[in-house]
Scaffold this active site. Structure first.
Site, PDB file in Angstrom:
ATOM      1  N   CYS A   1       0.833  -1.213   0.000  1.00 37.28           N
ATOM      2  CA  CYS A   1       0.000   0.000   0.000  1.00 37.28           C
ATOM      3  C   CYS A   1       0.866   1.260   0.000  1.00 37.28           C
ATOM      4  O   CYS A   1       0.391   2.335  -0.318  1.00 37.28           O
ATOM      5  CB  CYS A   1      -0.970  -0.002   1.167  1.00 37.28           C
TER       6      CYS A   1
ATOM      7  N   GLN B   1       7.269  -9.031   1.885  1.00 35.84           N
ATOM      8  CA  GLN B   1       6.953  -8.705   0.484  1.00 35.84           C
ATOM      9  C   GLN B   1       8.164  -9.006  -0.413  1.00 35.84           C
ATOM     10  O   GLN B   1       8.002  -9.470  -1.539  1.00 35.84           O
ATOM     11  CB  GLN B   1       6.606  -7.217   0.349  1.00 35.84           C
TER      12      GLN B   1
ATOM     13  N   ASP C   1       8.983  -0.474  10.263  1.00 33.81           N
ATOM     14  CA  ASP C   1       7.895  -1.396   9.902  1.00 33.81           C
ATOM     15  C   ASP C   1       8.490  -2.517   9.057  1.00 33.81           C
ATOM     16  O   ASP C   1       8.912  -2.309   7.925  1.00 33.81           O
ATOM     17  CB  ASP C   1       6.825  -0.624   9.120  1.00 33.81           C
TER      18      ASP C   1
ATOM     19  N   LYS D   1      -4.957  -7.260   4.626  1.00 34.97           N
ATOM     20  CA  LYS D   1      -4.089  -7.532   5.782  1.00 34.97           C
ATOM     21  C   LYS D   1      -4.234  -6.502   6.904  1.00 34.97           C
ATOM     22  O   LYS D   1      -4.370  -6.848   8.072  1.00 34.97           O
ATOM     23  CB  LYS D   1      -2.630  -7.589   5.304  1.00 34.97           C
TER      24      LYS D   1
END
EC number: 1.2.1.70
Length: 418
Positions: A58, A124, A118, A196
């Site tokens: 995102c 990913q 984060d 998610k």
């Protein structure tokens, strides 16, 4: 900066865009799903891109790969998404060779995340590499680079407190709800979609709000039931969305749709409704904000909730960067070695050929010639000579390209790289 090539004329590039210059709407235009990534891999093969990794979250969409020109990668991305080359150029970044390697380390270790530290991005990168491997677009360079970034990320997690405390967007959304909604345990909460961040928000809500009025709706009911089972939530059908929104005090939207799924028409503005849109691209129509009694909060606003936790995390940035530098150095060392290994191997072969010819000649010429001893001595000398050359090539003061060329010329070598 010398080319870190695997194939002769290609350089390694990182191209992409992130939350830093691209807002949620623009990021949404360039977001990639799994079929989209697979399609890019297929197209990349056709145009001769050798080695490609794609990540899309995102907060960012990025391609890492080998190409003659970064435009090849930019075009692959723009052809597969809703965004145009012009829009991309306005917000994009392009890194080459060493800078591209550094960028992946920074991204993969949470130093470039919207919320510092984060670490979700590392999964990913792992998934991106898995897809590249599946599509036969992973080469030894990408494999080693991804493994190095994963290794750095693990070390930073274990040796620093860069990701201490809870500052995920999911936590920020729950904090927002708890801070702004009185009597939360009495309110009706509706979670639409199973993205998610939405799932994490849901889990945090269950944990922190003591609320038994949470309902979950998803286009595919099985997915909703799967998640609802874990948290003992109520599941309703997709067809009940409008009536459930009317009952809700809080609506959390976490669908993966490319177009808005919550429109003005779905909302009954007779009582206050707080909507959290945790989707990229946005899944709540812009005009919903115009309704009385309705408050819409988007992911980007939640991401800006910084607190003491983030300030504390900043203290660990230098330590994290030092770990990155260390692991990156090891990777670059491997890379240099990999670059000249074919020449060193060809040199070894050449010296071995000389040895075999000479021993053969001396065996015929000298009576009682000890072939075994001659082999031992010759092999040790060859080992020492090749080691001297390898050490010379490893030296930072040396121009590797020129030295490689000279060695090949002097010994008339034709290295065959695998």
């Amino acid at each position: 900066m010398r080319n870190y090539h695997i194939s002769k004329h290609n350089s390694f590039y990182a191209i992409g865009l992130s939350y830093k210059k691209a807002d949620a709407e623009v990021r949404g235009k360039f977001s990639l799903d799994v079929p989209g990534i697979d399609h890019i891999m297929d197209k990349a093969k056709e145009i001769g891109v050798d080695g490609l990794l794609a990540i899309s979250t995102c907060n960012r969409t990025e391609l890492y790969g080998f190409a003659q020109h970064p435009y090849q990668l930019i075009k692959l991305l723009c052809d597969q998404t809703q965004g145009t080359v012009e829009e991309f150029q306005e917000v994009a970044y392009v890194y080459k060779n060493h800078d591209a390697i550094s960028h992946m380390f920074k991204v993969g270790t949470g130093l470039d995340s919207q919320i510092l530290g984060d670490f979700e991005i590392i999964s990913q990168i792992k998934q991106g590499f898995y897809r590249a491997k599946k599509q036969e677009m992973a080469n030894p360079f990408l494999e080693r680079l991804c493994n190095s970034v994963i290794q750095a990320s693990k070390r930073i997690k274990n040796e620093t407190e860069l990701s201490s405390g809870a500052t995920s967007v999911a936590f920020a959304s729950v904090k927002y709800i708890l801070d702004n909604v009185p009597d939360i345990s009495e309110k009706n909460i509706l979670l639409f979609g199973t993205g998610k961040i939405g799932r994490n928000t849901c889990e945090n809500l269950v944990k922190h709000s003591n609320n038994s009025h949470i309902t979950l709706i998803n286009r595919t009911r099985e997915k909703a039931e799967d998640i609802a089972g874990k948290f003992k939530l109520t599941v309703k059908d997709y067809g009940d969305l409008q009536s459930e929104i009317r009952k809700a005090d809080i609506l959390v939207v976490a669908t993966g749709a490319q177009l808005p799924t919550v429109s003005k028409a779905l909302i009954y503005p007779k009582k206050p409704l707080l909507i959290l849109d945790l989707s990229v691209p946005k899944n709540v129509s812009d005009d919903v904000k115009d309704l009385d009694n309705v408050t819409v909060i988007h992911l980007d606003q939640l991401s800006q909730i910084t607190d003491e936790t983030l300030a504390k995390r900043k203290e660990y940035v230098p330590k994290a960067e030092a770990i990155n530098e260390k692991v990156k150095k090891e990777f670059l060392k491997w890379l240099e070695t990999r670059k000249f290994a074919p020449v060193i191997n060809a040199l070894k072969e050449k010296l071995n050929t000389m040895k075999v010819e000479e021993i053969d000649f001396q065996t015929k010429k000298i009576e009682g010639f000890d072939q075994m001893q001659a082999e031992i001595i010759s092999d040790r000398i060859i080992q020492k000579i090749t080691k001297q050359f390898a050490n010379h090539l490893k030296s930072s003061e040396v121009d590797t390209e020129d030295s490689l060329e000279l060695i090949q010329k002097v010994f008339q070598l034709e290295p065959h790289s695998k």
